[in-house]
Write a protein that holds these residues in place. Structure first.
Motif, PDB file in Angstrom:
ATOM      1  N   LEU A 151      30.811  50.416  40.493  1.00 21.87           N
ATOM      2  CA  LEU A 151      32.118  49.864  40.837  1.00 21.87           C
ATOM      3  C   LEU A 151      31.950  48.362  40.970  1.00 21.87           C
ATOM      4  CD1 LEU A 151      35.149  50.525  41.651  1.00 21.87           C
ATOM      5  CD2 LEU A 151      34.379  50.058  43.985  1.00 21.87           C
ATOM      6  N   VAL A 152      32.717  47.600  40.197  1.00 19.84           N
ATOM      7  CA  VAL A 152      32.589  46.138  40.242  1.00 19.84           C
ATOM      8  C   VAL A 152      33.805  45.455  40.874  1.00 19.84           C
ATOM      9  CG1 VAL A 152      31.010  46.100  38.265  1.00 19.84           C
ATOM     10  CG2 VAL A 152      33.464  45.767  37.868  1.00 19.84           C
ATOM     11  N   GLY A 153      34.885  46.223  41.091  1.00 21.03           N
ATOM     12  CA  GLY A 153      36.100  45.632  41.657  1.00 21.03           C
ATOM     13  C   GLY A 153      36.203  45.871  43.157  1.00 21.03           C
ATOM     14  N   VAL A 182      24.115  41.842  33.958  1.00 18.19           N
ATOM     15  CA  VAL A 182      25.344  41.243  33.434  1.00 18.19           C
ATOM     16  C   VAL A 182      26.402  42.328  33.268  1.00 18.19           C
ATOM     17  CG1 VAL A 182      24.274  39.219  32.362  1.00 18.19           C
ATOM     18  CG2 VAL A 182      24.409  41.356  31.067  1.00 18.19           C
ATOM     19  N   ARG A 183      27.655  41.942  33.462  1.00 15.36           N
ATOM     20  CA  ARG A 183      28.776  42.891  33.425  1.00 15.36           C
ATOM     21  C   ARG A 183      29.688  42.494  32.262  1.00 15.36           C
ATOM     22  NH1 ARG A 183      28.896  40.199  38.224  1.00 15.36           N
ATOM     23  NH2 ARG A 183      30.954  39.451  37.606  1.00 15.36           N
ATOM     24  N   ILE A 184      29.583  43.236  31.170  1.00 17.06           N
ATOM     25  CA  ILE A 184      30.250  42.795  29.949  1.00 17.06           C
ATOM     26  C   ILE A 184      31.246  43.828  29.429  1.00 17.06           C
ATOM     27  CG2 ILE A 184      29.871  42.026  27.572  1.00 17.06           C
ATOM     28  CD1 ILE A 184      27.226  40.879  28.412  1.00 17.06           C
ATOM     29  N   GLY A 185      32.495  43.394  29.254  1.00 18.75           N
ATOM     30  CA  GLY A 185      33.539  44.267  28.744  1.00 18.75           C
ATOM     31  C   GLY A 185      34.077  43.811  27.407  1.00 18.75           C
ATOM     32  N   SER A 186      34.891  42.768  27.420  1.00 22.91           N
ATOM     33  CA  SER A 186      35.636  42.396  26.219  1.00 22.91           C
ATOM     34  C   SER A 186      34.759  41.985  25.036  1.00 22.91           C
ATOM     35  CB  SER A 186      36.649  41.296  26.550  1.00 22.91           C
ATOM     36  OG  SER A 186      36.034  40.232  27.220  1.00 22.91           O
ATOM     37  N   ALA A 187      33.567  41.465  25.272  1.00 24.74           N
ATOM     38  CA  ALA A 187      32.702  41.098  24.139  1.00 24.74           C
ATOM     39  C   ALA A 187      32.229  42.342  23.390  1.00 24.74           C
ATOM     40  CB  ALA A 187      31.500  40.278  24.616  1.00 24.74           C
ATOM     41  N   VAL A 193      28.094  47.941  31.065  1.00 21.20           N
ATOM     42  CA  VAL A 193      29.242  47.799  30.169  1.00 21.20           C
ATOM     43  C   VAL A 193      30.510  48.089  30.969  1.00 21.20           C
ATOM     44  CG1 VAL A 193      30.421  48.801  28.183  1.00 21.20           C
ATOM     45  CG2 VAL A 193      27.997  48.243  28.033  1.00 21.20           C
ATOM     46  N   ILE A 194      31.405  47.111  31.008  1.00 20.49           N
ATOM     47  CA  ILE A 194      32.629  47.254  31.796  1.00 20.49           C
ATOM     48  C   ILE A 194      33.706  47.908  30.928  1.00 20.49           C
ATOM     49  CG2 ILE A 194      34.366  46.052  33.184  1.00 20.49           C
ATOM     50  CD1 ILE A 194      31.468  45.969  34.354  1.00 20.49           C
ATOM     51  N   SER A 195      34.031  49.140  31.327  1.00 25.99           N
ATOM     52  CA  SER A 195      34.876  49.981  30.475  1.00 25.99           C
ATOM     53  C   SER A 195      36.308  50.109  30.984  1.00 25.99           C
ATOM     54  CB  SER A 195      34.236  51.361  30.362  1.00 25.99           C
ATOM     55  OG  SER A 195      33.903  51.875  31.644  1.00 25.99           O
ATOM     56  N   LYS A 196      36.696  49.252  31.934  1.00 22.73           N
ATOM     57  CA  LYS A 196      38.067  49.316  32.471  1.00 22.73           C
ATOM     58  C   LYS A 196      39.088  49.217  31.345  1.00 22.73           C
ATOM     59  CE  LYS A 196      38.210  44.376  33.548  1.00 22.73           C
ATOM     60  NZ  LYS A 196      37.809  43.364  34.548  1.00 22.73           N
ATOM     61  N   THR A 197      40.138  50.010  31.479  1.00 23.60           N
ATOM     62  CA  THR A 197      41.239  50.123  30.497  1.00 23.60           C
ATOM     63  C   THR A 197      40.832  50.782  29.168  1.00 23.60           C
ATOM     64  OG1 THR A 197      41.182  48.016  29.256  1.00 23.60           O
ATOM     65  CG2 THR A 197      42.238  47.948  31.429  1.00 23.60           C
ATOM     66  N   GLY A 201      28.269  37.764  42.072  1.00 22.41           N
ATOM     67  CA  GLY A 201      29.209  36.654  42.157  1.00 22.41           C
ATOM     68  C   GLY A 201      29.976  36.488  40.862  1.00 22.41           C
ATOM     69  N   MET A 202      31.191  35.965  41.009  1.00 22.95           N
ATOM     70  CA  MET A 202      32.017  35.671  39.831  1.00 22.95           C
ATOM     71  C   MET A 202      32.332  34.185  39.817  1.00 22.95           C
ATOM     72  SD  MET A 202      34.649  38.845  39.899  1.00 22.95           S
ATOM     73  CE  MET A 202      35.509  38.597  38.349  1.00 22.95           C
ATOM     74  N   ALA A 203      32.051  33.571  38.685  1.00 20.25           N
ATOM     75  CA  ALA A 203      32.296  32.135  38.559  1.00 20.25           C
ATOM     76  C   ALA A 203      33.783  31.859  38.351  1.00 20.25           C
ATOM     77  CB  ALA A 203      31.492  31.571  37.386  1.00 20.25           C
ATOM     78  N   GLU A 263      39.417  42.386  23.258  1.00 19.27           N
ATOM     79  CA  GLU A 263      40.285  41.975  24.377  1.00 19.27           C
ATOM     80  C   GLU A 263      41.008  43.193  24.947  1.00 19.27           C
ATOM     81  OE1 GLU A 263      40.339  39.025  25.826  1.00 19.27           O
ATOM     82  OE2 GLU A 263      38.761  38.473  24.407  1.00 19.27           O
ATOM     83  N   ARG A 264      41.184  43.186  26.259  1.00 14.02           N
ATOM     84  CA  ARG A 264      41.870  44.306  26.907  1.00 14.02           C
ATOM     85  C   ARG A 264      43.371  44.212  26.689  1.00 14.02           C
ATOM     86  NH1 ARG A 264      37.703  43.251  30.164  1.00 14.02           N
ATOM     87  NH2 ARG A 264      38.716  41.520  31.206  1.00 14.02           N
ATOM     88  N   MET A 265      44.021  45.393  26.681  1.00 11.10           N
ATOM     89  CA  MET A 265      45.470  45.449  26.533  1.00 11.10           C
ATOM     90  C   MET A 265      46.155  44.888  27.776  1.00 11.10           C
ATOM     91  SD  MET A 265      45.532  46.401  23.624  1.00 11.10           S
ATOM     92  CE  MET A 265      46.866  47.191  22.757  1.00 11.10           C
ATOM     93  N   GLY A 308      27.472  37.055  35.439  1.00 11.99           N
ATOM     94  CA  GLY A 308      27.663  36.872  34.013  1.00 11.99           C
ATOM     95  C   GLY A 308      28.557  37.943  33.424  1.00 11.99           C
ATOM     96  N   MET A 309      29.592  37.488  32.708  1.00  7.37           N
ATOM     97  CA  MET A 309      30.538  38.360  32.021  1.00  7.37           C
ATOM     98  C   MET A 309      30.560  37.926  30.547  1.00  7.37           C
ATOM     99  SD  MET A 309      33.268  38.505  35.201  1.00  7.37           S
ATOM    100  CE  MET A 309      34.676  38.183  34.223  1.00  7.37           C
ATOM    101  N   SER A 310      31.519  38.462  29.791  1.00  5.94           N
ATOM    102  CA  SER A 310      31.511  38.201  28.343  1.00  5.94           C
ATOM    103  C   SER A 310      31.374  36.721  27.983  1.00  5.94           C
ATOM    104  CB  SER A 310      32.800  38.735  27.711  1.00  5.94           C
ATOM    105  OG  SER A 310      32.777  40.140  27.732  1.00  5.94           O
ATOM    106  N   ASP A 311      32.108  35.868  28.683  1.00  6.79           N
ATOM    107  CA  ASP A 311      32.147  34.462  28.280  1.00  6.79           C
ATOM    108  C   ASP A 311      31.038  33.611  28.886  1.00  6.79           C
ATOM    109  OD1 ASP A 311      34.365  34.956  26.720  1.00  6.79           O
ATOM    110  OD2 ASP A 311      35.772  34.486  28.349  1.00  6.79           O
TER     111      ASP A 311
HETATM  112  C1  LIG Z   1      36.518  42.908  33.958  1.00  7.69           C
HETATM  113  C2  LIG Z   1      35.331  42.525  34.739  1.00  7.69           C
HETATM  114  C3  LIG Z   1      34.157  42.134  34.092  1.00  7.69           C
HETATM  115  C4  LIG Z   1      34.011  42.042  32.583  1.00  7.69           C
HETATM  116  O1  LIG Z   1      34.815  41.032  32.077  1.00  7.69           O
HETATM  117  P1  LIG Z   1      34.748  40.646  30.499  1.00  7.69           P
HETATM  118  O2  LIG Z   1      35.241  39.280  30.475  1.00  7.69           O
HETATM  119  O3  LIG Z   1      35.658  41.630  29.833  1.00  7.69           O
HETATM  120  O4  LIG Z   1      33.367  40.808  30.058  1.00  7.69           O
HETATM  121  C5  LIG Z   1      33.054  41.814  34.880  1.00  7.69           C
HETATM  122  N1  LIG Z   1      33.103  41.869  36.223  1.00  7.69           N
HETATM  123  C6  LIG Z   1      34.216  42.240  36.879  1.00  7.69           C
HETATM  124  C7  LIG Z   1      34.204  42.272  38.371  1.00  7.69           C
HETATM  125  C8  LIG Z   1      35.361  42.574  36.168  1.00  7.69           C
HETATM  126  O5  LIG Z   1      36.480  42.938  36.824  1.00  7.69           O
END
Ligand SMILES: *Cc1c(COP(=O)(O)O)cnc(C)c1O
Length: 223
Positions: A66-68, A210-215, A22-26, A152-154, A219-221, A194-197
């Protein structure tokens, strides 16, 4: 929808062999604690400073990822506790992680980030750069990092077929690196994609994480 409903909805759509980060940034510590109380123990952040602050404030049995992007000089702040780093994109950063992990008498799990998107701005290595890294004497000497797979990020697009092709290419790279360098190593097993979308597409194409935040949080501020 309530946080609990969103989290449960996501959980229902993820098969057992795929883990949810679960991506908890912000998000504030209190919101993260709410998810924690719903049984979520694995969280990811994209910035070192925020990751450290949240580690300090939240329960110690949380597994932090850490994903960033990571800079070498900041590695020391997360080395004492980080569970997995998804964003290893050079030999230089891997060396820094190994050095700091050694100081902490730890072995840190790392994913090699592969550039699969069209955008120039996304970080990551080519498959060839990965191969050079894995063949280097520097890497062979490392005792305090464990390469657990790829991330990887698409491309950021509504074109799901494009996203699918990019994810598919990551799976092909994973299989080829696995058979060339990690045949005897069951630890090399993760494909973080894989992310929210696009997480369902990621799972269909072989994602194990999978790395999921906004779902989950909405939506993040801010980005
Ligand atoms: C923010 C982030 C995500 C999650 O993105 P959402 O669209 O909010 O699910 C996944 N991976 C990385 C590297 C991110 O920075």
């Amino acid at each position: 929808m309530l946080l609990a409903d969103k989290l449960n909805h996501i959980r229902k759509t993820i098969p057992g062999h795929v883990s949810l980060v679960v991506i908890s940034k912000t998000q504030s510590p209190s919101v993260i604690l709410e998810a924690y109380r719903l049984g979520q123990k694995v969280f990811g952040e994209n910035k070192v400073q925020e990751l450290v602050a949240k580690f300090e404030q939240l329960p110690k049995d949380i597994e932090w990822h850490l994903v960033g992007h990571l800079q070498s000089n900041k590695t020391k702040y997360i080395a004492p506790f980080v569970h997995m780093i998804h964003s290893v994109d050079s030999l230089k950063i891997l060396k820094a992680i190994n050095r700091e992990a050694e100081k902490n008498k730890r072995v840190i799990s790392c994913l090699l980030q592969i550039h699969i998107a069209e955008e120039e701005t996304k970080f990551g290595m080519t498959e060839q750069e990965c191969r050079s890294l894995l063949e280097s004497g520097d890497y062979e000497a490392m005792q305090n990092v464990s390469i657990a797979g790829l991330m990887g990020m698409a491309t950021f697009t509504d074109d799901m077929e494009k996203v699918r092709r990019e994810f598919r290419s990551l799976k092909v790279t994973f299989d080829s690196l696995k058979s060339d360098y990690f045949k005897e190593d069951p630890g090399f097993r993760h494909i973080s994609m894989g992310m929210s979308d696009d997480y369902l597409t990621g799972i269909a194409e072989g994602s194990t994480m999978v790395r999921i935040g906004s779902a989950i949080f909405g939506e993040r501020m801010k980005a």
